[in-house]
Design an enzyme around this catalytic site. Structure first.
Site, mmCIF file in Angstrom:
data_model
loop_
_atom_site.group_PDB
_atom_site.id
_atom_site.type_symbol
_atom_site.label_atom_id
_atom_site.label_comp_id
_atom_site.label_asym_id
_atom_site.label_seq_id
_atom_site.Cartn_x
_atom_site.Cartn_y
_atom_site.Cartn_z
ATOM 1 N N ARG A 13 -9.528 2.177 9.139
ATOM 2 C CA ARG A 13 -9.022 0.844 9.467
ATOM 3 C C ARG A 13 -10.152 -0.114 9.862
ATOM 4 O O ARG A 13 -9.932 -1.319 9.939
ATOM 5 C CB ARG A 13 -8.002 0.923 10.607
ATOM 6 C CG ARG A 13 -6.671 1.520 10.192
ATOM 7 C CD ARG A 13 -5.631 1.302 11.264
ATOM 8 N NE ARG A 13 -4.343 1.878 10.921
ATOM 9 C CZ ARG A 13 -3.424 1.271 10.184
ATOM 10 N NH1 ARG A 13 -3.668 0.065 9.708
ATOM 11 N NH2 ARG A 13 -2.270 1.844 9.916
ATOM 12 N N ARG A 70 -1.139 -10.148 12.589
ATOM 13 C CA ARG A 70 -1.586 -8.939 11.890
ATOM 14 C C ARG A 70 -2.572 -9.266 10.777
ATOM 15 O O ARG A 70 -3.536 -8.533 10.554
ATOM 16 C CB ARG A 70 -0.374 -8.189 11.316
ATOM 17 C CG ARG A 70 0.536 -7.588 12.377
ATOM 18 C CD ARG A 70 1.757 -6.947 11.750
ATOM 19 N NE ARG A 70 1.392 -5.786 10.954
ATOM 20 C CZ ARG A 70 2.223 -5.200 10.088
ATOM 21 N NH1 ARG A 70 3.447 -5.688 9.900
ATOM 22 N NH2 ARG A 70 1.831 -4.154 9.402
ATOM 23 N N ARG A 98 11.752 -9.371 4.241
ATOM 24 C CA ARG A 98 12.126 -7.965 4.370
ATOM 25 C C ARG A 98 13.255 -7.780 5.378
ATOM 26 O O ARG A 98 13.318 -8.448 6.395
ATOM 27 C CB ARG A 98 10.910 -7.128 4.806
ATOM 28 C CG ARG A 98 9.853 -7.026 3.743
ATOM 29 C CD ARG A 98 8.957 -5.834 3.908
ATOM 30 N NE ARG A 98 8.244 -5.772 5.163
ATOM 31 C CZ ARG A 98 7.138 -5.041 5.344
ATOM 32 N NH1 ARG A 98 6.640 -4.352 4.336
ATOM 33 N NH2 ARG A 98 6.538 -5.021 6.509
ATOM 34 N N LYS A 133 0.823 -1.217 0.000
ATOM 35 C CA LYS A 133 0.000 0.000 0.000
ATOM 36 C C LYS A 133 0.855 1.264 0.000
ATOM 37 O O LYS A 133 0.591 2.200 -0.754
ATOM 38 C CB LYS A 133 -0.937 -0.007 1.212
ATOM 39 C CG LYS A 133 -1.935 -1.151 1.216
ATOM 40 C CD LYS A 133 -2.917 -1.042 2.371
ATOM 41 C CE LYS A 133 -2.265 -1.230 3.722
ATOM 42 N NZ LYS A 133 -1.720 -2.596 3.915
ATOM 43 N N ARG A 174 12.542 -6.738 11.248
ATOM 44 C CA ARG A 174 11.739 -6.000 12.210
ATOM 45 C C ARG A 174 10.841 -6.958 12.994
ATOM 46 O O ARG A 174 10.393 -7.981 12.449
ATOM 47 C CB ARG A 174 10.858 -4.967 11.512
ATOM 48 C CG ARG A 174 11.589 -3.888 10.746
ATOM 49 C CD ARG A 174 10.617 -2.833 10.252
ATOM 50 N NE ARG A 174 9.416 -3.424 9.667
ATOM 51 C CZ ARG A 174 8.336 -2.725 9.326
ATOM 52 N NH1 ARG A 174 8.303 -1.428 9.532
ATOM 53 N NH2 ARG A 174 7.296 -3.323 8.780
#
Length: 212
Positions: A88, A167, A123, A13, A156
């Site tokens: 959200r 999530r 990532r 996004k 992370r």
């Protein structure tokens, strides 16, 4: 044109919002930046939110949406904006409408859970400058080392497998219902987000052209 970006965490996004921002000449607004601006400017809506934050409480939906509305009304955004981080929840989407915040298009980047887990697991982030890489799609020149500043790259906490799954669960439960809401309004633009950044950007631009 006011646009919102929807899709699971890791769908791209933020990346696509940047591409759209340059292409359309519109501003990307993150909820966090809008909130900080309202507080820094001493605006009543910002001070209201700060009262919750100072107590360590979550800022209520209606206060967040009120801050977004206030920002849009008090800042000249020219051709419009891309909202990042709001709505959200279905409740926030309804509040945007009730407060008169016009949303012209809701872009949904469609990416399956398995692909998301692979993406986010690959990532890597620089511990110093914050630059991001991906071990497959965008690897650093030297494994584990940032191209820009030479510091070590790390995974992370948000990209750890168990966190990613949590999530995704929150997304499916709280955010995904928004898709049906905007589909019923004829504003939803589903875009396949599994292709490359460039291909996804082209699909997105073509879909927006049809809308306009």
């Amino acid at each position: 044109m006011n646009i919102i970006m929807l899709g699971p965490p890791g769908a791209g996004k933020g990346t696509q919002a940047e591409v759209l921002s340059r292409k359309l000449g519109v501003t990307t607004l993150s909820t966090g930046n809008i909130l900080r601006s309202a507080i820094a400017e001493g605006r009543p809506v910002g001070l209201n939110a700060k009262a919750f934050m100072d107590k360590g409480q979550l800022v209520p939906d209606d206060v967040i949406i009120g801050i977004v509305k206030d920002y849009l009304e008090t800042h000249d955004l020219g051709k419009g904006c891309i909202l990042d981080g709001v709505p959200r929840t279905l409740a926030q989407a309804r509040m945007l409408d009730e407060m008169g915040v016009a949303i012209d298009a809701a872009i949904s980047l469609e990416v399956g859970d398995e692909a998301i887990e692979e993406r986010m697991g690959g990532r890597r982030t620089c511990t110093k400058c914050g630059a991001t890489y991906h071990i497959v799609a965008n690897p650093p020149k030297v494994e584990g080392v940032c191209d820009k500043c030479g510091e070590a790259l790390t995974i992370r906490p948000d990209d750890q497998p168990e966190t990613v799954r949590a999530r995704l669960s929150v997304y499916h439960e709280q955010t995904e219902p928004i898709l049906g809401y905007y589909k019923d309004q004829g504003k939803l633009i589903p875009v396949d987000g599994t292709a490359s950044v460039e291909e996804t950007s082209e699909k997105l631009a073509a879909a927006l052209e049809q809308l306009s």
